[in-house]
Each structure stands twice: as C-alpha cells, then as structure tokens.
Design a protein around this motif. Structure first.
Motif, mmCIF file in Angstrom:
data_model
loop_
_atom_site.group_PDB
_atom_site.id
_atom_site.type_symbol
_atom_site.label_atom_id
_atom_site.label_comp_id
_atom_site.label_asym_id
_atom_site.label_seq_id
_atom_site.Cartn_x
_atom_site.Cartn_y
_atom_site.Cartn_z
ATOM 1 N N THR A 1 129.221 94.217 -33.553
ATOM 2 C CA THR A 1 128.526 94.703 -32.360
ATOM 3 C C THR A 1 127.106 95.184 -32.678
ATOM 4 O O THR A 1 126.376 95.580 -31.777
ATOM 5 C CB THR A 1 129.305 95.865 -31.722
ATOM 6 O OG1 THR A 1 129.302 96.980 -32.623
ATOM 7 C CG2 THR A 1 130.732 95.458 -31.432
ATOM 8 N N ASP A 2 126.739 95.191 -33.968
ATOM 9 C CA ASP A 2 125.392 95.589 -34.398
ATOM 10 C C ASP A 2 125.085 97.045 -34.034
ATOM 11 O O ASP A 2 123.934 97.401 -33.799
ATOM 12 C CB ASP A 2 124.338 94.668 -33.770
ATOM 13 C CG ASP A 2 123.118 94.484 -34.675
ATOM 14 O OD1 ASP A 2 123.246 94.688 -35.899
ATOM 15 O OD2 ASP A 2 122.037 94.155 -34.153
ATOM 16 N N ALA A 3 126.114 97.883 -33.959
ATOM 17 C CA ALA A 3 125.912 99.242 -33.448
ATOM 18 C C ALA A 3 126.517 100.318 -34.343
ATOM 19 O O ALA A 3 126.722 101.446 -33.895
ATOM 20 C CB ALA A 3 126.499 99.360 -32.047
ATOM 21 N N SER A 4 126.786 100.019 -35.610
ATOM 22 C CA SER A 4 127.387 101.048 -36.474
ATOM 23 C C SER A 4 126.406 102.187 -36.748
ATOM 24 O O SER A 4 126.798 103.358 -36.787
ATOM 25 C CB SER A 4 127.862 100.433 -37.785
ATOM 26 O OG SER A 4 126.783 99.927 -38.545
ATOM 27 N N ALA A 5 125.118 101.876 -36.928
ATOM 28 C CA ALA A 5 124.127 102.938 -37.156
ATOM 29 C C ALA A 5 124.025 103.839 -35.934
ATOM 30 O O ALA A 5 123.901 105.068 -36.054
ATOM 31 C CB ALA A 5 122.767 102.337 -37.485
ATOM 32 N N ALA A 6 124.080 103.239 -34.750
ATOM 33 C CA ALA A 6 124.019 104.035 -33.520
ATOM 34 C C ALA A 6 125.218 104.965 -33.420
ATOM 35 O O ALA A 6 125.092 106.122 -32.999
ATOM 36 C CB ALA A 6 123.953 103.109 -32.306
ATOM 37 N N ALA A 7 126.403 104.465 -33.791
ATOM 38 C CA ALA A 7 127.601 105.309 -33.743
ATOM 39 C C ALA A 7 127.486 106.483 -34.704
ATOM 40 O O ALA A 7 127.805 107.627 -34.365
ATOM 41 C CB ALA A 7 128.836 104.468 -34.063
ATOM 42 N N VAL A 8 127.016 106.204 -35.923
ATOM 43 C CA VAL A 8 126.819 107.276 -36.907
ATOM 44 C C VAL A 8 125.820 108.294 -36.386
ATOM 45 O O VAL A 8 126.040 109.515 -36.455
ATOM 46 C CB VAL A 8 126.346 106.689 -38.253
ATOM 47 C CG1 VAL A 8 125.885 107.803 -39.184
ATOM 48 C CG2 VAL A 8 127.455 105.881 -38.904
ATOM 49 N N ASP A 9 124.702 107.805 -35.844
ATOM 50 C CA ASP A 9 123.649 108.717 -35.401
ATOM 51 C C ASP A 9 124.087 109.528 -34.185
ATOM 52 O O ASP A 9 123.688 110.683 -34.018
ATOM 53 C CB ASP A 9 122.376 107.937 -35.087
ATOM 54 C CG ASP A 9 121.160 108.836 -35.028
ATOM 55 O OD1 ASP A 9 121.082 109.796 -35.822
ATOM 56 O OD2 ASP A 9 120.289 108.603 -34.172
ATOM 57 N N ALA A 10 124.908 108.945 -33.329
ATOM 58 C CA ALA A 10 125.419 109.696 -32.177
ATOM 59 C C ALA A 10 126.263 110.878 -32.647
ATOM 60 O O ALA A 10 126.163 111.990 -32.102
ATOM 61 C CB ALA A 10 126.241 108.776 -31.278
ATOM 62 N N ILE A 11 127.081 110.663 -33.665
ATOM 63 C CA ILE A 11 127.895 111.756 -34.198
ATOM 64 C C ILE A 11 127.008 112.782 -34.902
ATOM 65 O O ILE A 11 127.145 114.001 -34.695
ATOM 66 C CB ILE A 11 128.965 111.201 -35.160
ATOM 67 C CG1 ILE A 11 129.942 110.308 -34.388
ATOM 68 C CG2 ILE A 11 129.706 112.341 -35.856
ATOM 69 C CD1 ILE A 11 130.915 109.555 -35.274
ATOM 70 N N ASN A 12 126.083 112.314 -35.723
ATOM 71 C CA ASN A 12 125.173 113.242 -36.400
ATOM 72 C C ASN A 12 124.381 114.083 -35.407
ATOM 73 O O ASN A 12 124.190 115.288 -35.594
ATOM 74 C CB ASN A 12 124.207 112.474 -37.297
ATOM 75 C CG ASN A 12 124.886 111.841 -38.498
ATOM 76 O OD1 ASN A 12 126.030 112.168 -38.817
ATOM 77 N ND2 ASN A 12 124.193 110.942 -39.171
ATOM 78 N N THR A 13 123.908 113.447 -34.346
ATOM 79 C CA THR A 13 123.122 114.154 -33.332
ATOM 80 C C THR A 13 123.970 115.199 -32.621
ATOM 81 O O THR A 13 123.507 116.315 -32.336
ATOM 82 C CB THR A 13 122.535 113.150 -32.330
ATOM 83 O OG1 THR A 13 121.701 112.214 -33.027
ATOM 84 C CG2 THR A 13 121.716 113.857 -31.257
ATOM 85 N N TYR A 14 125.202 114.870 -32.323
ATOM 86 C CA TYR A 14 126.112 115.821 -31.679
ATOM 87 C C TYR A 14 126.272 117.079 -32.524
ATOM 88 O O TYR A 14 126.354 118.189 -31.993
ATOM 89 C CB TYR A 14 127.464 115.150 -31.453
ATOM 90 C CG TYR A 14 128.532 116.075 -30.902
ATOM 91 C CD1 TYR A 14 128.506 116.486 -29.567
ATOM 92 C CD2 TYR A 14 129.564 116.540 -31.714
ATOM 93 C CE1 TYR A 14 129.483 117.338 -29.058
ATOM 94 C CE2 TYR A 14 130.548 117.387 -31.218
ATOM 95 C CZ TYR A 14 130.498 117.789 -29.885
ATOM 96 O OH TYR A 14 131.460 118.637 -29.384
#
Length: 733
Positions: A80-93
């Motif tokens: 889905t080309d979105a693993s970095a986004a998933a990581v960053d969403a958790i980090n940002t939270y």
C-alpha cells in the motif's frame, strides 16, 4: 516527522560514531537507576498489528524515561506504500512526530499482502510522512542514528524481515560493530521446529546472512514466546483517536473476529520489552552457548556449541514468569496514555529548535580528508592561523595542525609536516574543510589535536559542528598507520561523541587511554541557542576511556566548573593513581580530582597557577616531572596572552620551578606539545592569529627550563611552522 529540510545525501556514508542522552519524562524506578536505552526499531509495519503494539509499548517506555527511540525503519515493502505514514501517525499521536523514519526500497514482498490498516492510519490520522517510495532510505537513517551515538550504546530491535539488517552489516560492518550493543530479534522458533516462521521466511537469505555475519550480540525471541502472550483487547478502552487501537480494529482474526475483540499474540511486543528492560531474571530465562542456524524455507534451529571467535554471541529466551502476568504488563504499556506534548501544543520556539536540531544533523556527515590540497590551500591563499597541535611519529617526522579561515564558523583544519626537526615545513598536505555552498549554514571544523599513540599510529582528532557550536557538535578522529611514508594513508572519519576535544589523550598506568571531551555547559551559540537541551545532564568536562587501543571509546564521567569556557581540560595521573584535571574557565585555571578512575570528580577549586582565560599545557615527562606551559613570568601571575613560559614540578604540581621564557611577545597563545624519545620537548603556539597568523614551535629540554635559558645544543625558539600570506601584518613584531 518534521517537514524535509535541505540535507546532503548519505549515499557515501560508511563510517562509525554518542552518548547517553536523557529523555525528558517522568522518572520511574527503572529509569532512576540507569540511563535510557538508545533504541532503533526495525519493523514490518504493514502486516500484523503487533508491530503497532510494539511501537506503542516503546513510546510508553520512553514516556517513563526507560528508552529513547532514535529512529524507526520499515523492512518489508508495503504493497500500500503507506508503512512510513502508519509509523509516523503512531509517533505523532505519542508526541514524537520528529523521530526519523526510513523505508526499505528494495525489500522482499514474499508472503506479503495488502495491509489491512496502513492506509487507514495514513488517511485518518495526523502525520507528515511521504509515501514509502519517497521516504528516506532505511540504511541512511540507520547510519545517521548510529553515528550520533556513543560506542556500544545502541540497541536494535528487529520485528520483521532481516533485509535492512543484512544490508547494514554488508555496507557498514564497522559501524555496527562499534556502535551497536546488542540486536534483539523476533524471529524463528526454538530450540527447533520444522515450521517456517514468517519473519525468517520473508527473506531467508537476509536472515542467514545476519545470523552468520552480525558482529555483535543477538538475542532471539522465537514464535513460541509471543504465542503465549495475548494482548490488545484492552485497546477498546483507549480513545478512538488512538491509531494503535485502529490497527487492532482492522486486523482480522480467525472466526470473523478482529484483533481488538479478543486480542492476539504479542510476538513483537515481547521482543521490544526485552530490548529495553533486558534479561530480567524473574521474567526471562536466557539460553546461551550456542548459535542459531537458518535454513530454507525459513526454519531455525538452535545448535548448542561453544562461542566461536569473531562471530556473534547468540542466545534465545524462554518465559521464566507467569505468561499471563507478562501479558498484563505488556498490555498495560500498550494502552498507556501519551505523556508528551502533541505537535499542536508545541510552541513556535520549540518548533524552531526542532528544525535547527534537524539542521544540525548535517554535522553528522563525515568530511572527506583532502590529501591533495594544493594549490587551493597554499599559504598564498590562507589568511588566518590558530594552532591546534603538534606530534612526532616513530620515524621522527613532525606533524603540525592549525585552524585556517578564522576562530569562527569559517574554520577548517590544515596539516603540514617537517622531516628536519622543524627547521623547514611543507606546504599544507592534508586539509579538513567541510564547508559547502549547498549547506543552509556554515559547517565548521574548529577544535582538535594531533596525537601519536603508543603503537605509533597518528591520530587527528577534530570537531565538526554547524556554525561555531550547535549545542551538540561532535568529536571525530582519523588515524594514519603509516605516518612516516611518502604518501600517508588516513582512515575514514569516525565520530566518537558529542562536544569537542582540544587536548591529547592521557595513557593511564593500566594501559587505558583517557580522552578529554568538552560538552560546553553554555549550550548552542547564536542561532542554535537552547538546542539539544536533552544533553544538559551530560554537559561538562567529560572523560572517555578506551581499553582496546582506540577501537571503542566509552564515557566514564565528568567534572563541572563554574564560568566554563570550552574547558580545554587536561588530565595527569598522579603517583597515587588519582587523576588531576585542570580546566580553562573565564576566571582562570580551575582543578578537580578523581580517585575512582574518572567516574566521579571533586568540586572544582581555583588553581594556584594563575593564568588568563586561555589554553595552557600540562604533561608528565619521561623523568617523572610535570611540565607546565603558561602565560606569565611567574606561576602566581600573568599579564594576559603575553610571555609564554615553561615550568617543571617535582612534587606532583604542588610547586613549580624554572620559568624558561619561550616567547615574550604579545598576541601569543594556545600551546600544545609532546616530549620526544630523546628528551627534547616540542611546543607549538600561535601569534596574532588574524594578522600575522604565525604558527610557531619551541624546542628545548628540561635542562633549559631549569637554567631559564637555552643550554642544550639542539634547543631553539621561535621556529616558524606556517605563516599565511594573505593576511595583513600587525605592527607588533
């Protein structure tokens, strides 16, 4: 993750690199007794949701001061080309949206399927990560994170494919060997199983390579460990804006259930918990004295055998406590509310500091030694001269180093040699200049020294920082093993720690090498003021020790001084084995003593040696006496940076005698030196840096000091090492 800033590419970065920073968070019992674990998470954040659970657990431990998350890299190409986004969403939270993230651009897709949750985290939660294909490369992020830390200080926790790890150890084995303390991996099944395990099977060749070539400790957490630890159902009690909860809501389980309904095994969380808290005896049983063998199609076996030299020390773990108690502890951490500020709560000043600290990462890029610096760096083109240091190599060659460009962000290093005992000197033959028109601000090399170690290798220590000092700086070194050759060869630059080093190491009686490293208490200068406040507990006159001939350096302790000014501290080991430190302050020289090998230091006191706010030099001589180079005609007085004189002590620095005047003129400063095997003492210093720019040398003996005049046939004063010809001469001659 902050928005991208101008950066130099790390494609050519194959170096090594410090030191314990302290998380700003609530301190619990564990964090009170040890420094936070420096951790890099290597995750396949796209398939199972326990990766998200492990990252949540690490953030909770970071909130408690138990770890510092240096970086997160993904190790399997997310369809889905979105693993970095998933990581960053958790980090940002969790209030850590500035953690560097890298992705594996060529990683395996075996066993991969479209992620059930990465797109949701990308589209439903705050983050600023690009698509995986546009994110920073995982290996570049690894290198950047490792270089900045102390030797043997970083833990890597791998909870996915081994692709990044294999590539890292292929391209930068010395970086791994020097900086990584241990590797904790979730993978395999132990002691033996005929069932393939996903993290191994995803990239079998990479797992084999890591098992066979990793140059340090590996602790294996098998499938059977996490299988006993079911967690995640309690995420239903957390807010709906929790991205980790969302991953468990979207990850299907057998029976048309989702992971959040009844939970799921904590394969990755168990490894992450161990990576931070280690082998707690009441929790884990560690099986040692063996090795893990990896075979197709992703099967592991434990081979009980003695450790083999030059191979990683392997171990695997079993749960020694109640699995339910351990699962409860893991789940408590997974559902813990974030304690750090969300990004929207960060002030403009804090955001500016973040951006400057990210810019300061440009000082982690190693400079390239210029071994053919002419004609660009010939004396005709130089306009400044501040001495750094002088040394002699086994063949008798003299090496001298000085700063050109200015005592400013424009600074860079110039090195020349003499093969006739200092009577004549070459044009510059080595230059370290890290300036570039591509940089957003100047990057300077301003402070360092030359040192010939007991094995005859020549070291050039140097600092590198954005501007003059960005609050972190960095001590680097290059080493030459053939310094008397016609074409000396230098090693790749290696970063040792933060701060600056101006003076030579001291070889202690037990063979250890002790390096003085200053991390200035004033913090960053100019635009970088208030940057890297996490380093404040470590600021002071630090000492680093190498027990392995400079292969690795470890921070041992620090002294602090009132009114510090770069410290420029020097260390003498006294006859009773105590360590005597003298340091520069704005009020003159101050002293501190350690009786435990440098771990702790006494409260600073003013020295009997009166000196201006300037560099001095103190060293033990072959005779057992101490040598002191200072300003002034007497020990207890001075007239500023005038009258550089040499003194001796027979009683460990209690009293001084002699007083050989090396140079009585104004504008002289910054002595450094050594004693040759024939007893001659060599001191370099500078005069009128910005005008005459002269770097000079004095050659004399103990007999000359006692006589207060030159009485030895080979002694000589005011020998010219270098003089930049693009300067304006001063009237003071």
């Amino acid at each position: 993750m902050l928005s991208p800033m101008p950066r130099l590419l790390f494609a050519s970065l194959v170096v090594f690199a410090v030191a314990p920073a302290v998380c700003v968070s609530q301190v619990n019992e564990r964090s009170a007794i040890r420094e936070p674990v420096k951790l890099i998470l290597d995750t396949d954040m796209s398939g199972d949701c326990d990766d998200a659970g492990a990252l949540a657990l690490l953030h909770a431990l970071a909130d408690r001061g138990e770890c510092e998350i240096l970086a997160v890299v993904t190790n399997r190409r997310d369809l889905t080309d979105a693993s970095a986004a998933a990581v960053d969403a958790i980090n940002t939270y969790y209030g850590r949206g500035d953690i560097p993230i890298g992705t594996d651009k060529n990683g395996p897709t075996a066993l991969q399927r479209a992620s059930p949750y990465t797109i949701a985290l990308r589209d439903e939660f705050d983050h600023d990560a690009p698509a995986d294909k546009d994110a920073k490369d995982a290996i570049d992020v690894y290198r950047r994170a490792l270089i900045a830390e102390a030797d043997q200080s970083v833990t890597i926790c791998s909870i996915g494919a081994f692709s990044n790890l294999a590539e890292l150890v292929r391209v930068a084995p010395e970086l791994v060997r020097t900086k990584v303390q241990r590797l904790v991996v979730m993978g395999g099944h132990f002691p033996k199983s005929n069932r393939r395990e996903t993290n191994i099977a995803t990239h079998v060749e990479a797992a084999q390579y890591v098992a066979d070539h990793w140059p340090g400790e590996i602790i294996w957490h098998g499938f059977e460990v996490g299988q006993q630890l079911v967690t995640g159902a309690k995420l239903k009690t957390t807010p709906k804006n929790n991205p980790v909860r969302r991953t468990y809501e979207l990850r299907p389980m057998p029976g048309k259930k989702m992971s959040i309904d009844n939970g799921k095994p904590s394969y990755d969380q168990a490894a992450a918990l161990y990576a931070v808290r280690g082998a707690e005896p009441k929790v884990w049983q560690v099986i040692q004295n063996g090795r893990v063998e990896v075979k197709e199609p992703g099967i592991t076996s434990w081979l009980q055998e003695p450790p083999r030299e030059k191979l990683a020390a392997h171990s695997y773990v079993k749960i020694a406590s109640s699995p339910q108690q351990l699962a409860d502890e893991i789940e408590e951490l997974m559902v813990a509310a974030p304690r750090k500020l969300a990004d929207e709560d960060v002030s403009d000043e804090q955001r500016k500091i973040r951006e400057l600290e990210e810019m300061a990462d440009l000082a982690l890029v190693p400079p390239t030694p210029n071994l053919s610096p002419l004609p660009e760096y010939s004396y005709e083109n130089l306009d400044y001269g501040m001495t750094i240091g002088i040394s002699q190599t086994p063949g008798g060659r003299l090496w001298a180093c000085w700063v050109a460009g200015g005592d400013s962000p424009k600074a860079f290093f110039v090195v020349a040699t003499s093969d006739d005992d200092g009577e004549s000197w070459t044009q510059p033959r080595l230059v370290l200049d890290s300036h570039s028109s591509e940089l957003p601000r100047p990057r300077s090399i301003l402070v360092g020294n030359l040192w010939t170690d007991p094995n005859g290798k020549l070291w050039l220590f140097f600092d590198q920082s954005m501007d003059m000092f960005d609050g972190r700086g960095g001590v680097w070194a290059i080493v030459c093993e053939n310094p008397d050759a016609d074409n000396p060869e230098w090693s790749t630059p290696r970063r040792i720690w933060h701060g600056v080093t101006l003076n030579k190491p001291t070889v202690l009686s037990n063979g250890d090498w002790m390096l003085p490293v200053s991390l200035d208490e004033r913090g960053g200068l100019g635009a970088f003021r208030n940057c890297f406040q996490n380093l404040d507990p470590l600021r002071g006159a630090n000492v680093f020790v190498s027990k392995d001939q400079g292969e690795t350096w470890h921070r041992r302790g620090r002294a602090t001084f009132p009114n510090p000014d770069w410290h420029e501290h020097m260390i003498v080991q006294r006859n009773d084995d105590s360590l005597w430190m003298l340091a520069r302050t704005r009020k003159g020289i101050m002293e501190s003593t350690s009786v435990d090998g440098g771990q702790t230091w006494s409260a600073a006191v003013a020295s009997k040696v009166k000196h201006p706010n300037a560099r001095f030099h103190v060293r033990r001589l072959q005779s057992g006496r101490l040598l002191l180079i200072k300003h002034g005609e007497a020990i207890d007085s001075h007239r500023g940076r005038v009258a550089l004189s040499a003194w001796l002590s027979d009683d460990e620095g209690q009293t001084w005698f002699g007083g050989l005047m090396l140079d009585e003129r104004k504008g002289i400063s910054y002595p450094d030196g050594f004693q040759s095997s024939n007893g001659s003492i060599y001191i370099s210093y500078d005069r009128n840096r910005a005008t005459d720019g002269e770097v000079l040398m004095a050659r004399f003996t103990e007999a000359d000091i006692e006589a207060k005049e030159l009485v030895s046939p080979n002694s000589k004063l005011r020998c010219l090492i270098s003089k930049p010809l693009a300067t304006k001469p001063s009237a003071d001659r």
